[in-house]
Design an enzyme around this catalytic site. Structure first.
Site, PDB file in Angstrom:
ATOM      1  N   ASP A  61       0.865  -1.170   0.000  1.00 19.79           N
ATOM      2  CA  ASP A  61       0.000   0.000   0.000  1.00 19.79           C
ATOM      3  C   ASP A  61       0.910   1.232   0.000  1.00 19.79           C
ATOM      4  O   ASP A  61       2.077   1.138   0.395  1.00 19.79           O
ATOM      5  CB  ASP A  61      -0.881  -0.049   1.252  1.00 19.79           C
ATOM      6  CG  ASP A  61      -1.706   1.197   1.439  1.00 19.79           C
ATOM      7  OD1 ASP A  61      -2.277   1.685   0.441  1.00 19.79           O
ATOM      8  OD2 ASP A  61      -1.793   1.689   2.590  1.00 19.79           O
ATOM      9  N   ASP A  85       0.057   5.122   0.976  1.00 17.12           N
ATOM     10  CA  ASP A  85      -0.038   6.057   2.105  1.00 17.12           C
ATOM     11  C   ASP A  85      -0.077   5.304   3.432  1.00 17.12           C
ATOM     12  O   ASP A  85      -0.939   4.455   3.661  1.00 17.12           O
ATOM     13  CB  ASP A  85      -1.293   6.926   1.966  1.00 17.12           C
ATOM     14  CG  ASP A  85      -1.262   7.800   0.711  1.00 17.12           C
ATOM     15  OD1 ASP A  85      -0.165   8.043   0.172  1.00 17.12           O
ATOM     16  OD2 ASP A  85      -2.347   8.226   0.271  1.00 17.12           O
ATOM     17  N   GLY A 126      -6.701  12.878   4.543  1.00 18.75           N
ATOM     18  CA  GLY A 126      -6.612  13.673   3.322  1.00 18.75           C
ATOM     19  C   GLY A 126      -5.788  12.959   2.249  1.00 18.75           C
ATOM     20  O   GLY A 126      -5.659  11.738   2.273  1.00 18.75           O
ATOM     21  N   CYS A 128      -6.097   2.793  -8.042  1.00 19.32           N
ATOM     22  CA  CYS A 128      -7.534   3.008  -8.261  1.00 19.32           C
ATOM     23  C   CYS A 128      -7.813   4.470  -7.942  1.00 19.32           C
ATOM     24  O   CYS A 128      -7.684   4.895  -6.803  1.00 19.32           O
ATOM     25  CB  CYS A 128      -8.379   2.107  -7.357  1.00 19.32           C
ATOM     26  SG  CYS A 128     -10.129   2.578  -7.356  1.00 19.32           S
TER      27      CYS A 128
HETATM   28 MG   LIG Z   1      -2.824   3.283   3.407  1.00 22.12          MG
HETATM   29 ZN   LIG Z   2     -11.115   1.728  -9.220  1.00 21.77          ZN
END
Ligand SMILES: [Mg+2]
Ligand SMILES: [Zn+2]
Length: 175
Positions: A9, A11, A21, A92
């Site tokens: 992942d 963030d 945010g 995404c």
């Molecule tokens: Mg994350």
């Molecule tokens: Zn998507």
């Protein structure tokens, strides 16, 4: 021959979490403690490195696709200088409810796995949100590591660390 992969992942794992945010530009992107070393360990042990990130800020119109691409190009340049650029980046950028790829959908992982010929059953995922852990399960990636951030943990991961700075030691033991 199929390769194993480490799915990350973004963030809260690769870079310091922006909270609820979005990282809107490169100035707001700060690599998380220990992440270079963690990715180097995975690379040395033969894992492909794949970024799987939700960036709904694009779909919401708070940032452009070009701004996101710029962040990812600069991120890749910094990582390449360390010898650990991602082999694939899956993002995404869609509004929730308008696509099939939003986490916990397995589609981003499946797309990368098809392109890189990944053995999902031999792969790992690191995330900081229940949706990351659920995405791994949905994709048939059996082993997960949760980094504790501001997200409330409910779905159990294989391992949990309090901070990204603990990732190198853990990955040395388990990969
Ligand atoms: Mg994350
Ligand atoms: Zn998507």
């Amino acid at each position: 021959m199929l390769r194993k992969a480490l799915f990350l992942d973004r963030d809260g794992v690769v870079n310091v979490s922006p909270g609820d945010g979005y990282v809107l530009d490169w100035r707001g992107f700060r690599f998380a403690d220990g992440i270079f070393e963690a990715m180097k360990i995975a690379r040395e042990r033969g894992y492909a490195l794949v970024l799987v990130t939700s960036q709904q800020g694009v779909g919401k119109g708070v940032m452009t696709q070009a701004a996101l691409d710029d962040i990812h190009q600069r991120m890749q340049s910094e990582l390449a200088a360390q010898g650990i650029a991602f082999d694939a980046i899956e993002a995404c950028t869609h509004l929730a409810g308008t696509c099939d790829c939003r986490k916990p959908s397995p589609l981003m992982i499946e797309h990368a796995a098809a392109g890189l010929e990944i053995d999902l059953a031999a792969s790992w995922l690191i995330g900081d949100h229940d949706r990351d852990i659920q995405m791994a399960a949905n994709a048939g990636v059996p082993r997960t590591i949760r980094v504790l951030t501001h997200h409330e943990p409910q779905t159990a991961a294989t391992h949990t660390v309090a901070s990204t700075s603990e990732l190198p030691d853990l990955l040395r033991r388990v990969l």
